[in-house]
Enzyme design. Structure first.
Site, PDB file in Angstrom:
ATOM      1  N   MET A  81       0.097   0.681  -1.291  1.00 35.30           N
ATOM      2  CA  MET A  81       1.483   0.249  -0.296  1.00 35.30           C
ATOM      3  C   MET A  81       2.779   0.047  -1.227  1.00 35.30           C
ATOM      4  SD  MET A  81       0.676  -2.891   3.517  1.00 35.30           S
ATOM      5  CE  MET A  81       0.405  -3.955   1.771  1.00 35.30           C
ATOM      6  N   GLY A  82       2.322   1.203  -2.263  1.00 32.46           N
ATOM      7  CA  GLY A  82       3.793   1.443  -3.635  1.00 32.46           C
ATOM      8  C   GLY A  82       3.203   0.129  -4.152  1.00 32.46           C
ATOM      9  N   ASN A  83       4.613  -0.414  -4.840  1.00 34.95           N
ATOM     10  CA  ASN A  83       5.395  -1.267  -5.855  1.00 34.95           C
ATOM     11  C   ASN A  83       3.719  -1.346  -6.647  1.00 34.95           C
ATOM     12  OD1 ASN A  83       5.227  -5.112  -6.191  1.00 34.95           O
ATOM     13  ND2 ASN A  83       6.524  -3.679  -6.641  1.00 34.95           N
TER      14      ASN A  83
ATOM     15  N   HIS B 170       1.521  -0.677  -9.939  1.00 34.63           N
ATOM     16  CA  HIS B 170       1.018  -1.584 -11.150  1.00 34.63           C
ATOM     17  C   HIS B 170      -0.022  -0.652 -11.637  1.00 34.63           C
ATOM     18  CE1 HIS B 170      -1.661  -3.716  -9.119  1.00 34.63           C
ATOM     19  NE2 HIS B 170      -0.867  -3.616  -8.616  1.00 34.63           N
TER      20      HIS B 170
ATOM     21  N   HIS C 270      -2.704   0.233  -9.828  1.00 34.14           N
ATOM     22  CA  HIS C 270      -2.958   1.398  -9.090  1.00 34.14           C
ATOM     23  C   HIS C 270      -3.208   2.940  -9.646  1.00 34.14           C
ATOM     24  CE1 HIS C 270      -0.749  -1.080  -6.693  1.00 34.14           C
ATOM     25  NE2 HIS C 270      -0.804  -0.787  -5.715  1.00 34.14           N
TER      26      HIS C 270
ATOM     27  N   GLN D 238      -1.242  -4.114   9.828  1.00 34.33           N
ATOM     28  CA  GLN D 238      -1.661  -4.923   8.803  1.00 34.33           C
ATOM     29  C   GLN D 238      -1.380  -5.793   8.639  1.00 34.33           C
ATOM     30  OE1 GLN D 238      -2.630  -2.035   5.271  1.00 34.33           O
ATOM     31  NE2 GLN D 238      -2.888  -3.692   3.924  1.00 34.33           N
TER      32      GLN D 238
ATOM     33  N   MET E  41      -4.515  -8.286 -10.894  1.00 30.62           N
ATOM     34  CA  MET E  41      -3.587  -7.769 -11.553  1.00 30.62           C
ATOM     35  C   MET E  41      -2.654  -7.102  -9.681  1.00 30.62           C
ATOM     36  SD  MET E  41      -2.406  -4.420 -14.437  1.00 30.62           S
ATOM     37  CE  MET E  41      -2.041  -5.441 -15.532  1.00 30.62           C
ATOM     38  N   SER E  42      -1.804  -7.550  -8.875  1.00 28.80           N
ATOM     39  CA  SER E  42      -1.824  -7.322  -7.709  1.00 28.80           C
ATOM     40  C   SER E  42      -0.256  -7.533  -7.325  1.00 28.80           C
ATOM     41  CB  SER E  42      -2.216  -8.969  -6.543  1.00 28.80           C
ATOM     42  OG  SER E  42      -1.386  -8.760  -5.788  1.00 28.80           O
ATOM     43  N   SER E  43       0.687  -6.696  -6.005  1.00 28.22           N
ATOM     44  CA  SER E  43       1.848  -6.829  -5.818  1.00 28.22           C
ATOM     45  C   SER E  43       2.476  -8.214  -5.695  1.00 28.22           C
ATOM     46  CB  SER E  43       2.048  -5.229  -4.879  1.00 28.22           C
ATOM     47  OG  SER E  43       1.509  -4.441  -5.335  1.00 28.22           O
TER      48      SER E  43
HETATM   49  O1  PAF Z   1      -4.630  -2.232  -0.389  1.00 36.05           O
HETATM   50  C1  PAF Z   1      -3.424  -0.958   0.326  1.00 36.05           C
HETATM   51  O2  PAF Z   1      -2.814  -1.330  -0.614  1.00 36.05           O
HETATM   52  C2  PAF Z   1      -3.684  -1.492   1.740  1.00 36.05           C
HETATM   53  O3  PAF Z   1      -4.553  -2.518   2.062  1.00 36.05           O
HETATM   54  C3  PAF Z   1      -3.942   0.413   2.181  1.00 36.05           C
HETATM   55  C4  PAF Z   1      -5.864   0.869   1.686  1.00 36.05           C
HETATM   56  C5  PAF Z   1      -3.037   1.108   1.125  1.00 36.05           C
HETATM   57  C6  PAF Z   1      -3.737   0.635   3.477  1.00 36.05           C
HETATM   58  O4  PAF Z   1      -2.597   0.306   4.075  1.00 36.05           O
END
Ligand code: PAF
Length: 283
Positions: free
Chosen positions: A30-32, A34, A37, A61, A186-188
């Site tokens: 979902m971007g942002n 780090h 990713h 979601q 780490m998390s957005s």
């Molecule tokens: O983990 C995420 O960033 C999201 O849940 C995903 C797997 C990209 C689905 O939108």
């Protein structure tokens, strides 16, 4: 890196790769972005010839009171990071590209039962949104392998179940949790943590690790261990969502003789909901 906003043009490019015999790896995000990713991209590169990363902040979601509107959107920085990591393709579709008939009309993919517990219990509909969008993205990209971070342990288990149940010919590869030096995963969403809270949020990881050490030391009173960890997190100033000691494969509450156990936790800071987990393999 080639950047695509539309399904059709991405498909045409990937079709050429497939015809050239290339194995396609996929990292949905979902971007942002780090470091964690980028680790997923590197894992995909080790397993595949070309790598596609998607960036799509999936509205399906997020619950009504959740952070979809304030979720950090950092496409320029993300693109630069993926370029530097030598990712081959970036797919960043609009909401209407993914949901042309609107979200209410969207066909859904539901993995039952294991989505009712843990994060699913406090985020109703969340996993339905995840599995629906991931199934769509899989159909768009048609990857040979897809990489998902282990920080979202339940998400990984749910996606594995979806792939198995729907006979999707895709290898699901887990990426290890990447942590800050003090242990915070780490998390957005870490960008929502206030400076004042930051030194204390590592309590979630500490408490899960404490349970792990107790289990490795022979304790099997799982309910009491989870309760003590909840107290530790509350004393550190956070509201606990859950601390659960589960069978790593089924996500059912761990049984006395389980050999593969994962301890999962979620807590609320002032602005963020943080999750983490640690696994124990016994025997
Ligand atoms: O983990 C995420 O960033 C999201 O849940 C995903 C797997 C990209 C689905 O939108």
């Amino acid at each position: 890196m080639q950047v695509f906003h539309h399904i059709q043009s991405l498909r045409e490019a990937l079709q050429q790769e497939r015809q050239a015999g290339k194995r396609i790896g996929f990292v949905p995000t979902m971007g942002n972005l780090h470091d964690a990713h980028i680790e997923l991209v590197k894992i995909a590169q080790r397993h595949c010839d070309v790598v596609v990363t998607s960036i799509f902040v999936n509205p399906l979601q997020f619950g009504l009171n959740e952070d979809w509107d304030k979720y950090p959107r950092t496409l320029a920085a993300d693109t630069a990071r993926l370029e530097a990591a030598q990712c081959d393709y970036l797919f960043c579709p609009s909401d209407t590209e993914i949901y042309p008939n609107g979200m209410a009309e969207q066909t859904r993919v539901i993995v039952p039962t294991m989505t009712d517990v843990l994060c699913g219990a406090s985020r109703p509909g969340h996993f339905e949104g995840v599995t629906t969008v991931v199934a769509k993205l899989f159909n768009i990209v048609q990857p040979d392998a897809a990489v998902f971070g282990t920080k979202d342990f339940q998400q990984l288990a749910v996606i594995r179940r979806m792939v198995e149940d729907l006979c999707m010919p895709i290898d699901i590869i887990p990426g290890d949790i990447v942590r800050e030096t003090d242990g915070l995963a780490m998390s957005s969403r870490n960008s929502y943590i206030t400076l004042e809270e930051r030194p204390r949020v590592v309590q979630l990881h500490r408490s899960l690790n404490w349970i792990k050490a107790q289990i490795e030391g022979g304790r099997r009173d799982f309910a009491a261990l989870a309760e003590t960890a909840r107290e530790q997190i509350t004393e550190a100033g956070f509201r606990v969502d859950y601390v659960s000691i589960c069978n790593s494969h089924t996500l059912d509450l761990a049984a006395h003789d389980d050999q593969s156990i994962t301890i999962l936790g979620a807590m609320y800071t002032r602005g963020a909901r943080l999750i983490d987990n640690v696994s124990v393999v016994l025997g």
